[in-house]
Write a protein that holds these residues in place. Structure first.
Motif, PDB file in Angstrom:
ATOM      1  N   ILE A   1       0.835  -1.201   0.000  1.00 34.32           N
ATOM      2  CA  ILE A   1       0.000   0.000   0.000  1.00 34.32           C
ATOM      3  C   ILE A   1       0.869   1.250   0.000  1.00 34.32           C
ATOM      4  N   PHE A   2       1.932   1.250   0.800  1.00 36.49           N
ATOM      5  CA  PHE A   2       2.829   2.409   0.834  1.00 36.49           C
ATOM      6  C   PHE A   2       3.494   2.613  -0.518  1.00 36.49           C
ATOM      7  N   GLY A   3       3.884   1.516  -1.175  1.00 32.80           N
ATOM      8  CA  GLY A   3       4.540   1.647  -2.476  1.00 32.80           C
ATOM      9  C   GLY A   3       3.624   2.244  -3.525  1.00 32.80           C
ATOM     10  N   PHE A   4       2.398   1.747  -3.617  1.00 37.34           N
ATOM     11  CA  PHE A   4       1.456   2.302  -4.589  1.00 37.34           C
ATOM     12  C   PHE A   4       1.061   3.726  -4.222  1.00 37.34           C
ATOM     13  N   ALA A   5       0.928   4.016  -2.919  1.00 34.02           N
ATOM     14  CA  ALA A   5       0.598   5.384  -2.506  1.00 34.02           C
ATOM     15  C   ALA A   5       1.694   6.350  -2.925  1.00 34.02           C
ATOM     16  N   HIS A   6       2.953   5.930  -2.820  1.00 31.30           N
ATOM     17  CA  HIS A   6       4.057   6.790  -3.243  1.00 31.30           C
ATOM     18  C   HIS A   6       4.037   7.014  -4.749  1.00 31.30           C
ATOM     19  N   ALA A   7       3.718   5.931  -5.505  1.00 31.88           N
ATOM     20  CA  ALA A   7       3.658   6.063  -6.963  1.00 31.88           C
ATOM     21  C   ALA A   7       2.543   7.022  -7.390  1.00 31.88           C
ATOM     22  N   PHE A   8       1.355   6.865  -6.815  1.00 34.99           N
ATOM     23  CA  PHE A   8       0.248   7.773  -7.144  1.00 34.99           C
ATOM     24  C   PHE A   8       0.548   9.196  -6.675  1.00 34.99           C
ATOM     25  N   PHE A   9       1.244   9.332  -5.556  1.00 40.23           N
ATOM     26  CA  PHE A   9       1.600  10.654  -5.048  1.00 40.23           C
ATOM     27  C   PHE A   9       2.501  11.391  -6.032  1.00 40.23           C
ATOM     28  N   ILE A  10       3.467  10.671  -6.618  1.00 43.27           N
ATOM     29  CA  ILE A  10       4.382  11.302  -7.579  1.00 43.27           C
ATOM     30  C   ILE A  10       3.653  11.674  -8.864  1.00 43.27           C
TER      31      ILE A  10
ATOM     32  N   PRO B   1     -16.723  28.622 -17.650  1.00 40.95           N
ATOM     33  CA  PRO B   1     -17.492  28.181 -16.487  1.00 40.95           C
ATOM     34  C   PRO B   1     -18.148  29.361 -15.785  1.00 40.95           C
ATOM     35  N   THR B   2     -19.389  29.154 -15.413  1.00 41.77           N
ATOM     36  CA  THR B   2     -20.125  30.184 -14.684  1.00 41.77           C
ATOM     37  C   THR B   2     -19.925  30.055 -13.183  1.00 41.77           C
ATOM     38  N   LEU B   3     -19.935  28.815 -12.686  1.00 47.56           N
ATOM     39  CA  LEU B   3     -19.738  28.537 -11.264  1.00 47.56           C
ATOM     40  C   LEU B   3     -18.652  27.495 -11.105  1.00 47.56           C
ATOM     41  N   ILE B   4     -17.845  27.647 -10.053  1.00 51.43           N
ATOM     42  CA  ILE B   4     -16.793  26.678  -9.724  1.00 51.43           C
ATOM     43  C   ILE B   4     -16.941  26.312  -8.254  1.00 51.43           C
ATOM     44  N   GLN B   5     -17.038  25.009  -7.997  1.00 52.94           N
ATOM     45  CA  GLN B   5     -17.125  24.556  -6.608  1.00 52.94           C
ATOM     46  C   GLN B   5     -15.751  24.678  -5.953  1.00 52.94           C
ATOM     47  N   LEU B   6     -15.696  25.313  -4.803  1.00 55.37           N
ATOM     48  CA  LEU B   6     -14.417  25.491  -4.130  1.00 55.37           C
ATOM     49  C   LEU B   6     -13.821  24.140  -3.742  1.00 55.37           C
ATOM     50  N   PRO B   7     -12.553  23.923  -4.034  1.00 50.71           N
ATOM     51  CA  PRO B   7     -11.934  22.642  -3.681  1.00 50.71           C
ATOM     52  C   PRO B   7     -11.662  22.550  -2.183  1.00 50.71           C
ATOM     53  N   ASN B   8     -11.496  21.325  -1.708  1.00 51.53           N
ATOM     54  CA  ASN B   8     -11.097  21.074  -0.316  1.00 51.53           C
ATOM     55  C   ASN B   8      -9.979  20.040  -0.314  1.00 51.53           C
ATOM     56  N   SER B   9      -9.628  19.587   0.848  1.00 55.80           N
ATOM     57  CA  SER B   9      -8.502  18.657   0.955  1.00 55.80           C
ATOM     58  C   SER B   9      -8.809  17.299   0.327  1.00 55.80           C
ATOM     59  N   ASN B  10     -10.091  16.997   0.080  1.00 55.87           N
ATOM     60  CA  ASN B  10     -10.443  15.730  -0.547  1.00 55.87           C
ATOM     61  C   ASN B  10     -10.507  15.816  -2.066  1.00 55.87           C
ATOM     62  N   THR B  11     -10.381  17.010  -2.615  1.00 60.70           N
ATOM     63  CA  THR B  11     -10.437  17.149  -4.074  1.00 60.70           C
ATOM     64  C   THR B  11      -9.283  16.416  -4.722  1.00 60.70           C
ATOM     65  N   ASN B  12      -8.076  16.604  -4.210  1.00 60.53           N
ATOM     66  CA  ASN B  12      -6.909  15.851  -4.666  1.00 60.53           C
ATOM     67  C   ASN B  12      -6.212  15.303  -3.427  1.00 60.53           C
ATOM     68  N   MET B  13      -6.541  14.063  -3.067  1.00 58.49           N
ATOM     69  CA  MET B  13      -5.950  13.450  -1.876  1.00 58.49           C
ATOM     70  C   MET B  13      -4.492  13.065  -2.082  1.00 58.49           C
ATOM     71  N   PHE B  14      -4.003  13.183  -3.330  1.00 57.76           N
ATOM     72  CA  PHE B  14      -2.633  12.777  -3.620  1.00 57.76           C
ATOM     73  C   PHE B  14      -1.668  13.966  -3.627  1.00 57.76           C
ATOM     74  N   ASP B  15      -2.105  15.119  -3.111  1.00 55.91           N
ATOM     75  CA  ASP B  15      -1.167  16.236  -2.990  1.00 55.91           C
ATOM     76  C   ASP B  15      -0.452  16.225  -1.646  1.00 55.91           C
ATOM     77  N   TRP B  16      -0.758  15.226  -0.793  1.00 56.42           N
ATOM     78  CA  TRP B  16      -0.090  15.063   0.509  1.00 56.42           C
ATOM     79  C   TRP B  16       0.066  13.578   0.751  1.00 56.42           C
ATOM     80  N   PHE B  17       1.274  13.150   1.124  1.00 56.09           N
ATOM     81  CA  PHE B  17       1.559  11.709   1.190  1.00 56.09           C
ATOM     82  C   PHE B  17       0.681  10.979   2.206  1.00 56.09           C
ATOM     83  N   PRO B  18       0.445  11.487   3.416  1.00 57.29           N
ATOM     84  CA  PRO B  18      -0.449  10.760   4.342  1.00 57.29           C
ATOM     85  C   PRO B  18      -1.843  10.525   3.778  1.00 57.29           C
ATOM     86  N   THR B  19      -2.412  11.537   3.108  1.00 57.08           N
ATOM     87  CA  THR B  19      -3.731  11.312   2.506  1.00 57.08           C
ATOM     88  C   THR B  19      -3.644  10.385   1.298  1.00 57.08           C
TER      89      THR B  19
END
Length: 295
Positions: A60-69, A102-120
Motif C-alpha cells: 500500500i505504501f509503495g502504490f501510494a508513493h507512486a500515485f503521489f508522484i 465556467p459560470t460557477l466553480i465549486q471550491l476545492p477542499n482537501s479531498n479534491t486531490n488526496m494525492f497532494d499530501w503523502f499521508p492522505t
C-alpha cells in the motif's frame, strides 16, 4: 486525571477514553467460554497473520508513493491543482449552446486531490483497497493512462489476489485456534494476571486461594492420549513440557518412550527373547509349524 489537573480536556481525548473503556469492558468477558472462544480466535489469528499484514502495508505504501508522484500538483504541471480539478458548472445560451466559460466553480477542499499530501495518499490507497475509488474521480481514465495502469495492477494484485489469499489464511488460522484447549490456556493466563497484579500479599498466603496440593479428576483415556502426544513430540508448551512420573505411567499402563541407543539395544534384546520363546513354543508343540506361527 487530565480533567482534575488541567481542566476540561480536548474532545478527542474524551472520545478515545470512552472507546478504550468499552474495550476494557469487553476484556472482562474473556473468562467466560461463550465470549472467550472469540477472543482466542481474534488474538490468535492476529498473531498468525501479522507478517502478511506487514507485506500488505508495504504494498500500500509503495502504490501510494507512486500515485503521489504522478498526481500531485507541481509548478510545471497545473492540471493536478485542486482548483483545476474542482467541479465546474457552465451556463446554457438561449440558442441551446453551452457557454465554454465556467459560470460557477465549486471550491476545492482537501479531498479534491488526496494525492497532494503523502499521508492522505496512503488513506486514499486504503480506501481503494476497500472498494472506494472516489479519490480518483477527479481524473479521467483515458487522459491519464499511467494512473489507469497503476489502478488496474493495484486492484488485481491486492483487492482480488491478496485479499482472497488473506481470507484463506484467516480460515486456516481459525481452524488452528478453534479449540477448547486454547480457551483454557487463555483463562489460565487471566488467572495468572489476577494473582500477580490484582490481589494483596495476605490473599496470596490464603490456603483457600493457593493450596499446597490441587487434585484433578481426569479420565484415564485422556491421560494416555496426552502422554502419548508428549512422547511423540506432538504437543507444544509455552513454558516447559510436563514431567510424567513413572508411577503415573504404570497406573495408566504406558511404558517409557523408546529413545536413544541404549533403549534401541534393549528393544532388540526383547525382540530376540520373544523370537527364542516362539521357537521353543513351536518346537515343543504338536501340529504343523505354519499353523503354530499363524496362531
Amino acid at each position: 486525571m487530565y480533567w482534575l489537573i488541567n481542566g476540561k480536556p480536548p474532545l478527542w481525548i474524551i472520545g478515545f477514553s470512552n472507546l478504550l473503556l468499552y474495550f476494557k469492558f469487553l476484556l472482562f468477558f474473556r473468562v467466560f467460554e461463550p465470549f472467550g472462544v472469540y477472543f482466542v480466535l481474534i488474538l490468535g489469528v492476529a498473531k498468525n497473520i501479522y507478517i502478511f499484514l506487514v507485506i500488505l502495508t508495504f504494498i500500500i505504501f509503495g502504490f501510494a508513493h507512486a500515485f503521489f508522484i504522478i498526481l500531485r500538483p507541481t509548478n510545471d504541471d497545473k492540471e493536478n491543482d485542486p482548483f483545476n480539478l474542482a467541479t465546474k458548472y457552465n451556463s446554457i445560451n438561449p440558442d441551446g449552446t453551452i457557454n465554454p466559460t465556467p459560470t460557477l466553480i465549486q471550491l476545492p477542499n482537501s479531498n479534491t486531490n488526496m494525492f497532494d499530501w503523502f499521508p492522505t495518499s496512503i488513506l486514499a490507497m486504503y480506501l481503494i483497497l476497500t472498494g472506494d475509488s472516489g479519490s480518483l474521480s477527479s481524473w479521467t481514465y483515458r487522459e491519464t493512462p499511467t494512473m489507469t495502469l497503476l489502478l488496474v495492477v493495484f486492484t488485481f494484485f491486492t483487492t482480488i489476489y491478496l485479499m482472497n489469499l488473506f481470507i484463506g489464511l484467516l480460515s486456516k488460522a481459525i481452524e488452528d485456534y478453534d479449540k477448547h484447549e486454547e480457551f483454557l490456556l487463555q483463562k489460565a493466563k487471566v488467572i495468572m494476571e489476577i494473582e500477580l497484579f490484582y490481589i494483596f500479599p495476605c490473599q496470596r498466603k490464603n490456603k483457600d486461594y493457593f493450596p499446597d496440593w490441587i487434585y484433578y479428576d481426569v479420565p484415564a483415556n485422556e491421560v494416555r492420549r496426552l502422554i502419548n502426544a508428549i512422547d511423540n513430540n506432538q504437543t507444544e508448551f509455552d513454558i516447559h513440557t510436563p514431567i510424567i512420573s513413572e508411577k503415573l505411567r504404570k497406573l495408566v499402563n504406558i511404558p517409557e518412550p523408546v529413545n536413544g541407543k541404549e533403549s534401541n539395544e534393549e528393544l532388540k534384546q526383547q525382540i530376540k527373547n520373544m523370537q527364542e520363546l516362539l521357537n521353543k513354543f513351536i518346537k515343543n508343540s504338536n501340529g504343523s509349524k505354519n499353523d503354530k506361527i499363524k496362531e
